[in-house]
Each structure stands twice: as C-alpha cells, then as structure tokens.
Design an enzyme around this catalytic site. Structure first.
Site, short mmCIF file in Angstrom:
data_model
loop_
_atom_site.label_atom_id
_atom_site.label_comp_id
_atom_site.label_asym_id
_atom_site.label_seq_id
_atom_site.Cartn_x
_atom_site.Cartn_y
_atom_site.Cartn_z
N ASP A 49 0.82 -1.21 0.00
CA ASP A 49 0.00 0.00 0.00
C ASP A 49 0.86 1.27 0.00
O ASP A 49 0.52 2.27 -0.63
CB ASP A 49 -0.95 0.02 1.22
CG ASP A 49 -2.18 -0.84 0.97
OD1 ASP A 49 -2.17 -1.60 -0.03
OD2 ASP A 49 -3.14 -0.77 1.76
N ASN A 92 -5.04 -1.90 -4.19
CA ASN A 92 -6.20 -1.95 -3.30
C ASN A 92 -5.95 -1.07 -2.08
O ASN A 92 -6.42 -1.35 -0.99
CB ASN A 92 -6.44 -3.42 -2.87
CG ASN A 92 -7.85 -3.63 -2.34
OD1 ASN A 92 -8.69 -2.73 -2.43
ND2 ASN A 92 -8.12 -4.80 -1.79
N ASP A 315 -10.45 -2.36 12.41
CA ASP A 315 -9.45 -3.28 11.88
C ASP A 315 -9.00 -4.29 12.94
O ASP A 315 -8.99 -5.50 12.71
CB ASP A 315 -8.23 -2.51 11.34
CG ASP A 315 -8.56 -1.82 10.02
OD1 ASP A 315 -9.61 -2.17 9.44
OD2 ASP A 315 -7.79 -0.96 9.59
N GLU A 343 -11.17 -4.60 2.34
CA GLU A 343 -10.47 -5.36 1.30
C GLU A 343 -11.35 -6.46 0.72
O GLU A 343 -11.23 -6.85 -0.43
CB GLU A 343 -9.18 -5.96 1.85
CG GLU A 343 -8.02 -4.98 1.94
CD GLU A 343 -8.08 -4.02 3.11
OE1 GLU A 343 -9.16 -3.89 3.75
OE2 GLU A 343 -7.06 -3.37 3.40
N HIS A 387 -5.14 -9.09 3.76
CA HIS A 387 -4.03 -9.32 4.69
C HIS A 387 -4.50 -9.65 6.10
O HIS A 387 -3.92 -10.49 6.78
CB HIS A 387 -3.12 -8.09 4.70
CG HIS A 387 -3.85 -6.80 5.01
ND1 HIS A 387 -3.35 -5.84 5.82
CD2 HIS A 387 -5.07 -6.33 4.62
CE1 HIS A 387 -4.20 -4.83 5.91
NE2 HIS A 387 -5.25 -5.10 5.19
N ARG A 388 -5.56 -9.01 6.55
CA ARG A 388 -5.98 -9.22 7.94
C ARG A 388 -6.60 -10.61 8.14
O ARG A 388 -6.51 -11.19 9.23
CB ARG A 388 -6.94 -8.13 8.40
CG ARG A 388 -6.28 -6.78 8.38
CD ARG A 388 -6.90 -5.75 9.29
NE ARG A 388 -6.25 -4.47 9.01
CZ ARG A 388 -5.03 -4.14 9.43
NH1 ARG A 388 -4.33 -4.97 10.15
NH2 ARG A 388 -4.51 -2.97 9.10
N LYS A 413 0.42 -6.47 1.82
CA LYS A 413 -0.28 -5.18 1.79
C LYS A 413 0.19 -4.27 2.92
O LYS A 413 0.37 -3.08 2.74
CB LYS A 413 -1.79 -5.43 1.91
CG LYS A 413 -2.65 -4.20 1.68
CD LYS A 413 -4.11 -4.60 1.64
CE LYS A 413 -4.96 -3.56 0.92
NZ LYS A 413 -5.04 -2.29 1.59
#
Ligand SMILES: Nc1ncnc2c1ncn2[C@@H]1O[C@H](COP(=O)(O)OP(=O)(O)OP(=O)(O)O)[C@@H](O)[C@H]1O
Ligand SMILES: Nc1ccn([C@H]2C[C@H](O)[C@@H](COP(=O)(O)O)O2)c(=O)n1
Length: 649
Positions: A49, A92, A315, A343, A387-388, A413
């Site tokens: 990112d 993204n 998040d 995402e 990613h999370r 990311k």
C-alpha cells in the site's frame, strides 16, 4: 494456489518490533508531498500500500528518496501537484486512493485513478459527491459511485462541503487533508454518524504537525482556516502499526505470553491501541509503557466471553473475532458494518472461515455472534486477498490446531514479514521424528520415548499397512493408484491405546503379517496415496508433543521437527530381530527369507521418487547394531534433553 502450513502451537512468548503504521505512513507521505520543505520520515512502512502511494507521488512530480533503514526523504511541492496529467494505479490501497482523489481534484489537472478489481467494488461516491459540491469535475469510468475515476480540471474552491461519515471515515480524512490546497476557509459537515473516529483523529494530529490546525465541533463540523499551508515539520517518526500489534497481543493473551510489541505505547495517536483495552476486558493481563505494550494470558488461563461495540477499532476488531474461539462462552462483536466495504466483505469472509475451524457463527448486517467450538478443527483458510484474514487466522494455531493459510502473500499489503515475525514468538508443538529402515527398532524406540515424555506417538508405517490390508480386503491391486488412494482417503481407522481398529475389527497383529508388510511398501510408492495420508499423520501432532516414526517423518511430514533421528542397524541384525519377533508371536519364517524381504523393501523404500528413505543432514544417526533397546531409547532421550537444556539456557 500458494499456501502456508502453520503447525499447532504450545504457546507464544517474546518481544518484537512492529512495522510502521500504514495509516500514518500514507498520510505522512501525502502531507509531506503537499508541504513546503523537505520532510525526513523515519520508520516508514515497507509494504504494497505504501509502494502504491510512493509510485503515485513520483508520477505526480514529488521527489521521494527511500533508504534501506526505513527513512524516506520527501521534497514537498508546497501546494497542488506540479504534474498536470497522470494515470495512477493504486492497487487496493484505500489510504492512497481516497486522499489522492481529493488532492488531485484540487490540483487542476487531468488524472485517471484505478486499482485492482476489489478497489473498483469499494464505494467512493460520498467523497466524490462532496468534491463535486465544491466545484470539482470528476467522472466515473466504470460504475457510478465506484472507481475507476477521471479527474478533470475543475473550479474546486472550498467554502462548505458535506460528507457522509457512516460508510468510511477515509472520505472525511481525504477532504481534511486536501482542502487546505484551496487556500480558503472551508467547513466540512459530517452527515450521519461518523464511524472509525480514531482514524480521523490521526489525520488531525498529523495535519497539525504539518502546521494546519483544524477547528473541530464534536465530530460533526470541521473548519479549515483560510490561508492554511502545510509546512514540513522537518523530521517525523512513524509509530509501529497498532492494528498489526493486535495479532501479537492476542497471541500473548491466548498463548500464555508475555508477548511484548515495541513501537506503540500509551502515547500512541492510533485508535487501535485501544485493542489492548478490549483484550483487558476479556481478562488478559496488559502492561503498557511509553513505546511498548505487553499481553499475557488471564489469571485463569481462558479468555472471558464478550459482547462489545467495536466501531472505534474496526481493523483490530477482526482479531477479536478469532479471539472469540478461545473464550469461555459465546461472543458478540457489534457495530462493525464497515467491514463489508474493506479489502473484502470481512463480515461474510470471517463467518465462513470461522465455521471451517468449528465455530458456530451468526452473521448479522453489522455484527457477528460466535460460539466457540469445544475443540478447534484443522482447516485450509481462504484469505480473500485480505491481509488481515491471513494474519488473524494464524492465531488459530494457538488452539493446538494446525491451519493452512491460502495465498499467504496477501500480508504484503501491510506486513510482508508477518509470518517470519509470528514464528519468532511461536512455540510449536515439538516433534521427534525417527526415520529408518525396516526392523531397525524405530517403532519400539519411538513408542518408549513417547511414553517416557508423556507425548503422543505416531506409527506412520501402520497407516500404509492398513491401506494394504484394506486393499487386500477389497481385492484391489496394490498398483491401482486411483482405487488405493480412495481407500487411503476413507480409511476408517482408530488408534485406541495400543490397539489399531479398522472399522470395528482389531487389526493390530494382522497388519504385521508379511502380506501387509509387502503390500505396505508397494502402496507407499504411490504419490497420491502418500498425499492422502499426509494430513492424517499431521493430525497426530498435539500438545504436549509427538514422537513420529517412519521413512519420511523428518523429510516430508514434519519437516520442521525440532529433533530428527535416523535409526538403523546392519541388515543381519535387523533380520535377526524380525525373526525373533515373529518367533515370539508363533509366526513361522526363515532368516534367509526375512533377510531378502528386508533388503527388497529397503531398496523399494529408498528408490521411490516420492519421499524416499534417506538419512537427512540434520538427523542424528543412531546405529543400533550393537545396542540394546534400552540403550537406544536412552540415547534418543539424552540427546533431546541435552538440546532442550541448551535451548532454555
Ligand atoms: N536396539 C535393539 N536391539 C535389539 N533388538 C531391538 C533393538 N531395537 C529393537 N529391537 C527389536 O527389534 C524388533 C523390531 O523392532 P521394531 O518393530 O520396533 O522395528 P521397526 O523399525 O519399527 O520395524 P518396521 O519398520 O518393520 O515397523 C522388535 O522386536 C524390537 O524389540
Ligand atoms: N513414513 C512411512 C512409513 C512407512 N512407509 C512404508 C514403508 C514400509 O515398507 C511400509 C511399512 O512400514 P513399517 O511398518 O515397516 O514401518 O510403509 C513409508 O513409506 N513411509
């Protein structure tokens, strides 16, 4: 599909340095680019990112020089971007796309902004509406309300702008950071309830460091003063990423701990540090310093069930969804509707994947209700290019449960080094792998070592013998790979204490007979049969540890085994041992035949293409020709204990 297999863990402990915050990194880069003077940004995050933002700034005429130690020197352009035509691809990266849209709308040029397919599904209409209201000229190149966008030179000039606050706080952030470019006093009014306020607080804090103070009336009205101009603060340090900290703090809370993260602490400007408070509400022991946070398991060991409004930490809240698997009752995560436009649709994705590991999940419009299972189930986790999702589900391993993470590189990311750092605090369930040729004594030795340590025991050869027995029973040829594989996949086997059951039949002694021995070594050369038995063998790895014996324990099934041995003896000694073993059981055999049979099995096991028997460079040789069983067992145990002592010391 690329994947990463993570072993079950006994616990987690250690200290780590966090990568820089994504939110602070990308905001700082943009503000430094628009400011007058050079800004030296320290500890900038190195991730996809941030790369997208740096590429965009370079294309827009901003000089950014990145150094290996995480320092980035940005020569600000003191106002709108000097390059008046550019085509930008932003992947993204929402933290690049939204603020750049606003800044470019006020830069008086022709720009195109696009991203990956998912970026084109993430709404931006509310931001565009706000910008159109003040005279910007923006066109949708695909679907109305979504990227990609074309930005034309407009008359954007400030005054009053309204923006919705209940879809993404990034719309407000984008306007706040861009509107000083107009030079006029501008008032932003938030329509609807502003979500994710801590992220807006980060924006205001950073703008202030760059010399622009925004007057705020609650979270509804923000005034940017006339003549506001960004001025470089000179040097700026990026804090560690508080959202990334959540995985490690949760690991400490779920896996004993203590786990300490460095780079964020009690003075952090990031809202996600409040994840630590949420963990404390679950009973975890939390300690905090100026630049570190530490988490350990609750006194009683188990996290408490929870019902929490998590709007302020959207998040990090994902980490709590996985923490719910470790709670002592059902948990509810509320007010997390924003997950749907991240995402991926994180509410749906999280529900699907939590169910795979055994949880019962109710997915609401803006909540998840999670009932933890009595025991977690190994699963292959899909990560949805998010990613999370990947980072969250690595934590399942703390439930003594292996997981496969599909497409693990999605962590690039925000945290390319995530799995390496996670491994540095993880304490895998230990495995002692003992491989060797037939009748070398590895089964006898492995079983005794396991009993001595109180660990689980895997006789992997028994699985191949069982497949052979099933093939004999079903009249399937040992060479018919498709049919034998099907038998291997469905094998109704149970290991109960020292007995082995196939269906309801006790076959403990039957599988030791010669037809099964020969059949086992024949079916073992078939790659799809080996693949079918792979996970079955790995499921034996459970706390407190596993002793596994066979031909490929250290080379294939448990490559990460902490202790590897190659146990052997001369073919003469092995034939005599097998002869005695059979005589004791009243089974007739000649030494000559046994010797020949052992040799041909050894040759087949060593010559096959898949997982051949061989001594690994990292395996300790145990030559038992002139050893007793007791001596061989003591040798293995002493070697393991000596290494354990060295590791602790
Ligand atoms: N060091 C040793 N000295 C003498 N006899 C031994 C020794 N180790 C094992 N034995 C005996 O040898 C026989 C064969 O051992 P075991 O069945 O454990 O071998 P294995 O390597 O597991 O064989 P397989 O691969 O065929 O399963 C057993 O009766 C065992 O008691
Ligand atoms: N990990 C393993 C275990 C066993 N085999 C094969 C090789 C042998 O011929 C057969 C029976 O094994 P044993 O009971 O003698 O240990 O199964 C294998 O290929 N890989």
């Amino acid at each position: 599909m690329d994947f990463l297999d993570l072993p079950p863990l006994l616990g987690a402990r250690g200290t780590l340095r966090l990568p820089g915050s994504k939110s602070i990194s990308n905001r700082s880069l943009l503000l430094a680019a628009l400011a007058e003077g050079e800004t030296v940004i320290r500890d900038l995050l190195d991730s996809d990112d941030v790369d997208r933002m740096l590429e965009a700034l370079a294309a827009l005429g901003v000089e950014c020089a990145r150094e290996a130690d995480g320092t980035c020197r940005v020569r600000g352009v003191a106002g709108p971007f000097p390059v008046k035509q550019a085509d930008l691809f932003l992947g993204n990266a929402g933290t690049a796309f939204r603020p750049l849209t606003a800044a470019l709308a006020l830069s008086g040029g022709e720009y195109r902004l696009s991203g990956v397919a998912r970026m084109h599904e993430r709404p931006i209409g509310d931001l565009v509406d706000g910008l159109l209201e003040i005279g910007a000229d923006i066109e949708y190149l695909g679907n109305e309300g979504y990227p990609p966008l074309a930005i034309h030179p407009g008359q954007a000039a400030g005054a009053l702008v309204r923006v919705r606050g209940d879809v993404s706080s990034q719309f407000l952030t984008a306007l706040l950071m861009a509107l000083p470019l107009s030079g006029r006093e501008t008032v932003i009014e938030v329509v609807g309830e502003l979500i994710s306020r801590p992220y807006v607080a980060i924006t205001l804090d950073l703008m202030a460091r760059f010399g622009v103070e925004v007057a705020r009336e609650g979270w509804r009205r923000f005034t940017i003063p006339a003549g506001a101009r960004y001025m470089s603060p000179g040097e700026l340090f990026v804090e560690g990423d508080a959202s990334s900290a959540s995985y490690f703090l949760a690991a400490g809370a779920m896996g004993g701990g203590p786990v300490r993260v460095e780079g964020v602490g009690r003075h952090s400007i990031q809202g996600d540090v409040r994840f630590a408070e949420a963990l404390a509400q679950l009973g975890a022991c939390i300690d905090m310093g100026d630049n570190w946070i530490e988490a350990s398991a609750p006194e009683g060991g188990r996290l408490k069930a929870f019902d929490l409004d998590l709007n302020h930490i959207p998040d990090a809240a994902m980490t709590l969804a996985v923490a719910a698997l470790f709670a002592d009752g059902p948990c509810r995560l509320r007010n997390i509707a924003s997950w749907r436009v991240k995402e991926t649709d994180r509410l749906a994705a999280m529900a699907i994947e939590l169910r795979k590991v055994g949880a019962t999940v109710e997915e609401g419009a803006d909540y998840l209700y999670i009932v933890p299972p009595a025991r977690l189930r190994p699963a292959a986790i899909d990560t949805y290019d998010d990613h999370r999702m990947a980072m969250c589900f690595s934590l399942v391993t703390l439930g003594d449960c292996r997981v496969r993470i599909n497409d693990p590189k999605c962590v690039n990311k925000t945290f390319p080094e995530y799995f390496r750092v996670f491994a540095s605090i993880a304490q895998p369930v230990p495995v002692i792998a003992i491989d060797g040729p037939s009748a070398s004594g590895k089964g006898t030795v492995a079983a005794r070592v396991a009993a001595e340590l109180g660990w689980h025991y895997l006789d992997s050869g028994a699985l191949y013998r069982l497949v052979a027995l099933a093939a004999i029973g079903e009249d399937v040829s040992f060479d018919d790979e498709t049919e034998v594989e099907a038998l291997a996949r469905e094998l109704p086997v149970r290991f109960e204490h020292a007995r082995i059951l196939l269906g309801d039949e006790d076959v403990t002694d039957r599988i030791r007979e010669e037809d099964c021995s020969i059949g086992a070594s024949r079916v073992a050369v078939l790659p799809s049969v080996r693949a079918a038995l792979f996970d079955r063998q790995r499921d034996f790895r459970r706390a407190p540890g596993l002793v596994a014996e066979g031909r490929d324990m250290g080379s294939v099934v448990f490559v990460d085994a902490a202790y590897k041995f190659f146990l052997t003896a001369s073919v003469e000694a092995r034939a005599q041992r097998r002869h005695k073993q059979l005589m004791d059981k009243g089974i007739a055999a000649t030494l000559h035949d046994l010797r020949n049979d052992l040799q041909s099995r050894d040759e087949r096991d060593a010559a096959r293409v898949v997982a051949p028997l061989r001594q690994l460079a990292d395996a300790v040789l145990v030559e038992t020709t002139s050893m007793t069983v007791e001596e061989a067992v003591s040798f293995v145990l002493e070697n393991v204990r000596a290494r354990q002592a060295r590791e602790v010391g």
